[in-house]
Design an enzyme around this catalytic site. Structure first.
Site, PDB file in Angstrom:
ATOM      1  N   ASN A 110     -55.310   3.993  -9.365  1.00  0.00           N
ATOM      2  CA  ASN A 110     -54.220   4.903  -9.723  1.00  0.00           C
ATOM      3  C   ASN A 110     -53.790   4.558 -11.147  1.00  0.00           C
ATOM      4  OD1 ASN A 110     -51.892   6.382  -9.975  1.00  0.00           O
ATOM      5  ND2 ASN A 110     -50.737   5.221  -8.449  1.00  0.00           N
TER       6      ASN A 110
ATOM      7  N   LYS B 267     -51.661   6.063 -12.969  1.00  0.00           N
ATOM      8  CA  LYS B 267     -50.258   6.393 -13.267  1.00  0.00           C
ATOM      9  C   LYS B 267     -50.167   7.133 -14.612  1.00  0.00           C
ATOM     10  CE  LYS B 267     -49.065   2.617 -10.312  1.00  0.00           C
ATOM     11  NZ  LYS B 267     -48.111   1.615  -9.877  1.00  0.00           N
TER      12      LYS B 267
ATOM     13  N   HIS C 128     -46.402   8.865  -3.331  1.00  0.00           N
ATOM     14  CA  HIS C 128     -46.412   7.516  -3.920  1.00  0.00           C
ATOM     15  C   HIS C 128     -44.974   7.016  -4.061  1.00  0.00           C
ATOM     16  CE1 HIS C 128     -46.808   4.274  -6.804  1.00  0.00           C
ATOM     17  NE2 HIS C 128     -48.063   4.183  -6.401  1.00  0.00           N
TER      18      HIS C 128
ATOM     19  N   GLU D 276     -43.432   5.565  -6.329  1.00  0.00           N
ATOM     20  CA  GLU D 276     -42.771   5.874  -7.601  1.00  0.00           C
ATOM     21  C   GLU D 276     -42.225   7.302  -7.606  1.00  0.00           C
ATOM     22  OE1 GLU D 276     -45.941   4.497 -10.118  1.00  0.00           O
ATOM     23  OE2 GLU D 276     -45.453   2.452  -9.520  1.00  0.00           O
TER      24      GLU D 276
ATOM     25  N   GLU E 130     -48.304   0.759   1.078  1.00  0.00           N
ATOM     26  CA  GLU E 130     -47.947   0.025  -0.138  1.00  0.00           C
ATOM     27  C   GLU E 130     -46.486  -0.413  -0.054  1.00  0.00           C
ATOM     28  OE1 GLU E 130     -50.444   1.428  -3.700  1.00  0.00           O
ATOM     29  OE2 GLU E 130     -49.107   3.078  -3.281  1.00  0.00           O
TER      30      GLU E 130
ATOM     31  N   GLY F  89     -46.750  -3.316  -8.601  1.00  0.00           N
ATOM     32  CA  GLY F  89     -46.547  -3.633 -10.013  1.00  0.00           C
ATOM     33  C   GLY F  89     -45.735  -4.893 -10.252  1.00  0.00           C
TER      34      GLY F  89
ATOM     35  N   SER G  81     -50.195  -4.702  -6.152  1.00  0.00           N
ATOM     36  CA  SER G  81     -50.662  -5.883  -6.887  1.00  0.00           C
ATOM     37  C   SER G  81     -52.029  -6.406  -6.415  1.00  0.00           C
ATOM     38  CB  SER G  81     -49.606  -6.987  -6.844  1.00  0.00           C
ATOM     39  OG  SER G  81     -48.408  -6.537  -7.467  1.00  0.00           O
TER      40      SER G  81
HETATM   41  P1  PGA Z   1     -50.190  -1.996  -8.579  1.00  0.00           P
HETATM   42  O1  PGA Z   1     -49.896  -0.484  -8.146  1.00  0.00           O
HETATM   43  O2  PGA Z   1     -51.599  -2.310  -8.126  1.00  0.00           O
HETATM   44  O3  PGA Z   1     -50.057  -2.000 -10.072  1.00  0.00           O
HETATM   45  O4  PGA Z   1     -49.196  -2.843  -7.883  1.00  0.00           O
HETATM   46  C1  PGA Z   1     -50.326   0.007  -6.908  1.00  0.00           C
HETATM   47  C2  PGA Z   1     -49.952   1.445  -6.757  1.00  0.00           C
HETATM   48  O5  PGA Z   1     -48.904   1.836  -7.271  1.00  0.00           O
HETATM   49  O6  PGA Z   1     -50.675   2.230  -6.136  1.00  0.00           O
END
Ligand code: PGA
Length: 230
Positions: free
Chosen positions: A7, A9, A84, A86, A152, A158, A191
């Site tokens: 992803n 982003k 997601h 976010e 997640e 992140g 992560s």
């Molecule tokens: P990350 O993000 O691996 O940077 O923690 C995962 C995601 O948002 O799908």
């Protein structure tokens, strides 16, 4: 076969994607794909390309700034990320909105990766199962097509913190037992890196990953795919 999706982003230029593609080679034993910003959906990649979000509106119309699942599909997307964290927690998307978007994606012929996960506060109260079950039941699309779940935990995205392997296993088993669909694929995200991929995959019920930050680097993403082959 394990699944590894990246992803990107709000990152990536055509040049960066070209460099990434030159440094990446797909492995026949892993289903890989990248969720790219809409500006890159028409790029060529030897793996599946997905949209990170689709509009609540279907097909075409007077919706300035919106990108429908149909339009994303037209330029090359074969999948869509829905819900997601976010977008749920950062932008306030509700379960019913996520459901509507996922249904639009399925109707457009896209595969849906439906994201769920609890906040740290919910985990500390021990209410993660009920929380994730409600997210799944209230945002599950009522349309024909393929739906993959990405679990997640919000606090692991992140942050460099991953959930304990035993907790990941428990949640994946819990989701499988909800019997939302036959042979449901459940990915873990939060992560994930080349350094922790094998350990997380040792948890039963982890069918692959949704990788954020580490997917921006082709060599990292490749190493995660390699871990998923073993
Ligand atoms: P990350 O993000 O691996 O940077 O923690 C995962 C995601 O948002 O799908």
């Amino acid at each position: 076969m394990k699944t590894v999706f990246g992803n990107w982003k709000m990152n990536g230029t055509p040049g960066a994607l070209k460099e990434w593609e030159a440094a990446f080679s797909p492995l026949p034993g892993v289903q890989a794909g990248l969720f790219l910003p809409h500006t890159l959906l028409s790029a060529y990649l030897p793996i599946a390309i997905g949209a990170q979000d689709v509009s609540r509106y279907e097909k075409t119309g007077a919706y300035t700034g919106e990108i429908s699942a149909t339009l994303a599909r037209e330029v090359g997307a074969s999948m869509a990320l829905c819900g997601h964290s976010e977008r749920r927690h950062g932008l306030g998307e509700s379960d019913s909105l996520v459901k509507q978007k996922a249904e639009n994606a399925l109707r457009a012929g896209l595969k849906v990766v439906l994201c769920v996960g609890e906040t740290l506060e919910i985990r500390e109260k021990g209410e993660q199962n009920a929380y994730v079950e409600k997210q799944l039941r209230d945002s599950w699309p009522q349309e024909e097509g393929e739906v993959i779940v990405a679990y997640e935990p919000v606090w692991a995205i992140g942050t460099g913190k991953t959930a304990e392997t035993a907790d990941i296993q428990a949640m994946h088993q819990f989701i499988k037992n909800l019997a939302l669909g036959p042979n449901l694929t459940i990915l873990y995200g939060g992560s994930v890196t080349a350094a922790n991929a094998s350990e997380i995959l040792s948890a039963q019920g982890v069918d692959g990953f949704l990788v954020g930050g580490a997917s921006l680097k082709a060599d990292q993403f490749k190493s995660i795919c390699e871990a998923a082959l073993k």
